[in-house]
Design a protein around this motif. Structure first.
Motif, mmCIF file in Angstrom:
data_model
loop_
_atom_site.group_PDB
_atom_site.id
_atom_site.type_symbol
_atom_site.label_atom_id
_atom_site.label_comp_id
_atom_site.label_asym_id
_atom_site.label_seq_id
_atom_site.Cartn_x
_atom_site.Cartn_y
_atom_site.Cartn_z
ATOM 1 N N VAL A 44 0.800 -1.338 -0.203
ATOM 2 C CA VAL A 44 -0.065 -0.225 0.209
ATOM 3 C C VAL A 44 0.949 0.937 0.231
ATOM 4 C CG1 VAL A 44 -1.556 1.031 1.530
ATOM 5 C CG2 VAL A 44 -2.173 -1.298 1.196
ATOM 6 N N LYS A 57 -1.302 -3.002 -4.298
ATOM 7 C CA LYS A 57 -1.327 -4.331 -5.183
ATOM 8 C C LYS A 57 -1.057 -4.937 -4.786
ATOM 9 C CE LYS A 57 -1.775 -1.894 -9.546
ATOM 10 N NZ LYS A 57 -2.334 -1.664 -10.435
ATOM 11 N N TYR A 63 -4.929 -6.410 -8.592
ATOM 12 C CA TYR A 63 -5.726 -5.781 -7.817
ATOM 13 C C TYR A 63 -6.569 -6.367 -6.966
ATOM 14 C CZ TYR A 63 -6.570 -2.908 -12.296
ATOM 15 O OH TYR A 63 -6.120 -2.584 -13.992
ATOM 16 N N VAL A 64 -6.400 -6.176 -5.931
ATOM 17 C CA VAL A 64 -6.123 -6.452 -4.317
ATOM 18 C C VAL A 64 -7.926 -7.194 -4.851
ATOM 19 C CG1 VAL A 64 -4.809 -4.601 -3.644
ATOM 20 C CG2 VAL A 64 -7.236 -3.871 -3.822
ATOM 21 N N THR A 65 -7.827 -7.942 -3.901
ATOM 22 C CA THR A 65 -9.568 -8.778 -4.140
ATOM 23 C C THR A 65 -10.231 -8.323 -2.852
ATOM 24 O OG1 THR A 65 -8.864 -9.963 -1.725
ATOM 25 C CG2 THR A 65 -7.769 -10.952 -3.771
ATOM 26 N N ASP A 66 -11.310 -8.475 -3.334
ATOM 27 C CA ASP A 66 -12.193 -7.888 -2.612
ATOM 28 C C ASP A 66 -12.644 -7.559 -0.786
ATOM 29 O OD1 ASP A 66 -13.887 -6.730 -5.351
ATOM 30 O OD2 ASP A 66 -15.348 -8.648 -4.483
ATOM 31 N N GLN A 69 -10.184 -5.041 -0.308
ATOM 32 C CA GLN A 69 -10.336 -3.783 0.051
ATOM 33 C C GLN A 69 -10.759 -3.164 0.648
ATOM 34 O OE1 GLN A 69 -9.460 -1.526 -3.042
ATOM 35 N NE2 GLN A 69 -10.969 0.322 -2.661
ATOM 36 N N LEU A 72 -9.178 -2.393 2.967
ATOM 37 C CA LEU A 72 -7.991 -1.095 3.134
ATOM 38 C C LEU A 72 -8.890 -0.131 3.976
ATOM 39 C CD1 LEU A 72 -6.451 -1.743 0.040
ATOM 40 C CD2 LEU A 72 -5.591 -1.887 2.727
ATOM 41 N N VAL A 73 -10.424 -0.069 4.045
ATOM 42 C CA VAL A 73 -11.955 0.878 3.571
ATOM 43 C C VAL A 73 -11.976 0.845 4.940
ATOM 44 C CG1 VAL A 73 -14.337 1.105 3.416
ATOM 45 C CG2 VAL A 73 -13.007 1.146 1.059
ATOM 46 N N LEU A 83 -9.007 7.130 0.247
ATOM 47 C CA LEU A 83 -9.103 6.139 -0.752
ATOM 48 C C LEU A 83 -9.030 6.640 -1.793
ATOM 49 C CD1 LEU A 83 -8.134 3.642 -0.670
ATOM 50 C CD2 LEU A 83 -10.384 2.151 -0.329
#
Length: 84
Positions: A44, A57, A63-66, A69, A72-73, A83
């Motif tokens: 990140v 990444k 791409y990151v998985t759901d 993600q 991260l949120v 974000l």
């Protein structure tokens, strides 16, 4: 450098910006109880001036998985980061 080697991407090339305090690089990792070590989920990139997550990444710049993600949120909300 270790993060880049383990994740097979170029995060080591961000060393100049890290050194000069422009960005911070974080490694999102999963530890599993009862197992030794950890699994790297994402690298990140956070802009310190803008206080925003600029990039996240997975291995090989995927791409990151759901699930990642969603983490991260939650982290962005907790740390008052935008974000992008």
């Amino acid at each position: 450098y270790e993060e880049g080697a383990e994740m097979s991407h170029c995060v080591a090339s961000y060393d100049y910006d890290c050194y000069h305090g422009n960005i911070a690089i974080f490694s999102l990792r999963r530890y599993t109880k009862g197992e030794e070590g950890f699994t790297r989920l994402a690298t990140v990139d956070v802009s310190l001036r803008e206080r925003e997550i600029v990039e996240a990444k997975g291995k090989y710049n995927a791409y990151v998985t759901d699930d990642v993600q969603a983490l991260l949120v939650m982290w962005a909300e907790q740390e008052h980061l935008a974000l992008v």
